[in-house]
Write a protein that holds these residues in place. Structure first.
Motif, PDB file in Angstrom:
ATOM      1  N   SER A 109      -5.563  20.402   4.252  1.00 25.72           N
ATOM      2  CA  SER A 109      -5.728  19.972   2.847  1.00 25.72           C
ATOM      3  C   SER A 109      -5.839  18.459   2.732  1.00 25.72           C
ATOM      4  N   ILE A 110      -5.158  17.760   3.622  1.00 23.41           N
ATOM      5  CA  ILE A 110      -5.027  16.302   3.512  1.00 23.41           C
ATOM      6  C   ILE A 110      -6.375  15.601   3.505  1.00 23.41           C
ATOM      7  N   PHE A 111      -7.364  16.223   4.142  1.00 24.19           N
ATOM      8  CA  PHE A 111      -8.659  15.527   4.285  1.00 24.19           C
ATOM      9  C   PHE A 111      -9.538  15.706   3.064  1.00 24.19           C
ATOM     10  N   ASN A 112      -8.962  16.330   2.034  1.00 20.69           N
ATOM     11  CA  ASN A 112      -9.721  16.473   0.784  1.00 20.69           C
ATOM     12  C   ASN A 112      -9.313  15.429  -0.248  1.00 20.69           C
ATOM     13  N   TYR A 113      -8.629  14.380   0.226  1.00 26.34           N
ATOM     14  CA  TYR A 113      -8.253  13.267  -0.662  1.00 26.34           C
ATOM     15  C   TYR A 113      -9.099  12.053  -0.296  1.00 26.34           C
ATOM     16  N   PRO A 114      -9.457  11.226  -1.290  1.00 24.46           N
ATOM     17  CA  PRO A 114     -10.340  10.076  -1.023  1.00 24.46           C
ATOM     18  C   PRO A 114      -9.591   8.902  -0.390  1.00 24.46           C
ATOM     19  N   ALA A 181       0.908  -4.832  -2.616  1.00 26.65           N
ATOM     20  CA  ALA A 181       0.675  -3.881  -3.723  1.00 26.65           C
ATOM     21  C   ALA A 181      -0.304  -2.782  -3.289  1.00 26.65           C
ATOM     22  N   MET A 182      -1.298  -3.157  -2.471  1.00 20.02           N
ATOM     23  CA  MET A 182      -2.259  -2.149  -1.966  1.00 20.02           C
ATOM     24  C   MET A 182      -1.550  -1.153  -1.041  1.00 20.02           C
ATOM     25  N   ALA A 183      -0.649  -1.689  -0.213  1.00 19.11           N
ATOM     26  CA  ALA A 183       0.091  -0.805   0.719  1.00 19.11           C
ATOM     27  C   ALA A 183       0.963   0.163  -0.079  1.00 19.11           C
ATOM     28  N   GLN A 184       1.627  -0.353  -1.136  1.00 24.91           N
ATOM     29  CA  GLN A 184       2.478   0.511  -1.973  1.00 24.91           C
ATOM     30  C   GLN A 184       1.631   1.575  -2.668  1.00 24.91           C
ATOM     31  N   ASP A 185       0.465   1.165  -3.168  1.00 26.15           N
ATOM     32  CA  ASP A 185      -0.420   2.118  -3.855  1.00 26.15           C
ATOM     33  C   ASP A 185      -0.857   3.227  -2.899  1.00 26.15           C
ATOM     34  N   ALA A 186      -1.153   2.846  -1.642  1.00 23.09           N
ATOM     35  CA  ALA A 186      -1.587   3.853  -0.653  1.00 23.09           C
ATOM     36  C   ALA A 186      -0.439   4.814  -0.342  1.00 23.09           C
ATOM     37  N   LEU A 187       0.773   4.281  -0.191  1.00 23.67           N
ATOM     38  CA  LEU A 187       1.940   5.155   0.063  1.00 23.67           C
ATOM     39  C   LEU A 187       2.117   6.118  -1.113  1.00 23.67           C
ATOM     40  N   ASN A 188       1.988   5.588  -2.331  1.00 18.56           N
ATOM     41  CA  ASN A 188       2.169   6.446  -3.520  1.00 18.56           C
ATOM     42  C   ASN A 188       1.181   7.608  -3.514  1.00 18.56           C
ATOM     43  N   ARG A 189      -0.060   7.340  -3.114  1.00 18.96           N
ATOM     44  CA  ARG A 189      -1.103   8.380  -3.185  1.00 18.96           C
ATOM     45  C   ARG A 189      -1.076   9.340  -2.012  1.00 18.96           C
ATOM     46  N   TRP A 190      -0.568   8.899  -0.815  1.00 19.85           N
ATOM     47  CA  TRP A 190      -0.667   9.745   0.381  1.00 19.85           C
ATOM     48  C   TRP A 190       0.634  10.459   0.734  1.00 19.85           C
ATOM     49  N   TRP A 191       1.742  10.105   0.086  1.00 14.35           N
ATOM     50  CA  TRP A 191       3.024  10.687   0.503  1.00 14.35           C
ATOM     51  C   TRP A 191       3.077  12.199   0.314  1.00 14.35           C
ATOM     52  N   PHE A 192       2.885  12.667  -0.989  1.00 19.58           N
ATOM     53  CA  PHE A 192       3.051  14.101  -1.190  1.00 19.58           C
ATOM     54  C   PHE A 192       1.955  14.934  -0.498  1.00 19.58           C
ATOM     55  N   PRO A 193       0.677  14.469  -0.515  1.00 16.92           N
ATOM     56  CA  PRO A 193      -0.332  15.250   0.235  1.00 16.92           C
ATOM     57  C   PRO A 193      -0.003  15.350   1.731  1.00 16.92           C
ATOM     58  N   SER A 194       0.644  14.309   2.297  1.00 18.52           N
ATOM     59  CA  SER A 194       1.018  14.387   3.729  1.00 18.52           C
ATOM     60  C   SER A 194       2.088  15.452   3.936  1.00 18.52           C
ATOM     61  N   MET A 195       2.971  15.605   2.962  1.00 20.45           N
ATOM     62  CA  MET A 195       4.052  16.599   3.085  1.00 20.45           C
ATOM     63  C   MET A 195       3.484  18.018   3.087  1.00 20.45           C
TER      64      MET A 195
END
Ligand code: 3HC
Length: 313
Positions: A109-114, A181-195
């Motif tokens: 599923s993870i690879f369906n995120y931009p 801020a970019m690193a934080q934004d990336a963590l925010n967007r990728w955390w739950f999809p990684s789980m």
């Protein structure tokens, strides 16, 4: 009677922690389970090249371009090992690829995120490859020989992938305020999809019972997810980033972090083809497959000619 004898030999091998090899007798459902999991794993590697390939031409330095190029090439090789392992179970590469290209087969599923910014290359390496390693280290002990050996080879390369991502996140988290801020934004967007990469909760995992019985999986989806959270939270703290889950808190009793579940409705949507990039990913894979038809035709024509020459000699 004959089958029972083979059945008990198969069970004895599992009980003895032996690996099952392609020529060994195996229950049909064990074979089908492996074809499903190994081929979807291979599809994930191949489709996984797309989100990162998106940034090769836009890498911020020659070094980061070369490192990302090497990583994406590795993923292609991982797909090759895994398709080859799946073929030892009596299924053809064409059939497996057809299942992917027609949307019949799943991939992670993870690879369906931009991948929206360069920091996403860091988050993907750190979190996605980090989650993949967590799972794949366990799969090195899977009961099917060719799959286990593919995992041993892949895990060596996957650790480089995770470090490559964490290095990008470190540079940005300790860089300018805009980079942090970019690193934080990336963590925010990728955390739950990684789980979500570890699969649904154990109670809703239809394949886990057999996977554990046949020692294909050695740990459950939730056990691996918990290990991933326990490993990742301190890494985020070191970066000075905030985990996008207010419920993350150390639980001394269980010697692990409490955390919030991903959105399982979103998960079900993404794996049924309705994620942010599903259509784009499948279109890209189909285009690559069609554009590469001439290579396959040339290779087959060469092989046919060479066979004729050898047979005529
Ligand atoms: N994405 C897509 N489908 C998923 C999924 C996910 N994250 N998690 C579960 N599913 C699917 C399963 O395939 C299954 O559907 P199916 O029966 O039609 O195949 C259904 O959801 C129920 O899940 P189960 O837990 O019952 O299924 P499994 O026992 O197969 O567990 C799994 C799911 C943990 C993903 C397991 O299949 C597995 O360990 N696969 C091998 C590892 C793998 O595929 N990793 C993908 C990432 S590879 C990667 O990231 C490359 C790296 O280099 C970046």
């Amino acid at each position: 009677m004959e089958n029972n004898k083979f059945e008990s030999q198969f069970e004895a091998k599992l009980a003895n922690n032996d690996v099952i090899e392609p020529k060994d007798w195996m229950p049909e459902n064990y074979r089908k389970h492996l074809i499903r999991q190994i081929s979807q794993h291979a599809h994930s590697e191949i489709v996984g090249m797309l989100p990162e390939g998106n940034w090769i031409t836009r890498a911020p330095s020659l070094r980061s371009k070369v490192v990302l190029l090497a990583k994406v090439q590795d993923e292609g090789g991982h797909g090759l090992y895994l398709y080859t392992a799946a073929e030892t179970l009596g299924v053809s590469r064409d059939e497996l690829l057809d299942n992917l290209l027609t949307g019949k087969a799943k991939y992670s599923s993870i690879f369906n995120y931009p991948t929206l910014t360069w920091a996403d290359m860091g988050a993907v390496g750190w979190l996605v490859d980090g989650a993949a390693i967590m799972n794949q280290v366990m799969l090195q002990r899977t009961s099917y020989g060719p799959y286990s050996r593919a995992m041993i080879r892949i895990c060596k390369e996957e650790s480089f992938h995770q470090r490559q991502g964490y290095e990008i996140m470190t540079r940005m988290a300790f860089g300018t305020p805009e980079q942090k801020a970019m690193a934080q934004d990336a963590l925010n967007r990728w955390w739950f999809p990684s789980m979500m990469m570890f699969g649904p909760p154990d109670a809703e995992s239809p394949n886990s019972e057999n996977a554990l019985k046949w020692r294909i999986k050695r740990e459950t989806n939730d056990q691996l997810r918990q290990k991933f959270v326990n490993q990742t939270v301190p890494q985020a703290e070191y970066l000075g980033l905030t985990m996008p889950d207010p419920n993350i808190k150390w639980n001394e009793a269980k010697k692990g972090y409490d955390y919030s579940d991903p959105d399982w409705t979103e998960f079900k949507n993404v794996i049924s083809g309705n994620g942010p990039c599903n259509k784009e990913r499948l279109a890209a894979r189909n285009k690559a497959h069609n554009d590469g038809a001439w290579v396959r035709e040339a290779a087959n024509a060469f092989a046919k000619k060479r066979k004729e020459v050898y047979e005529a000699a």
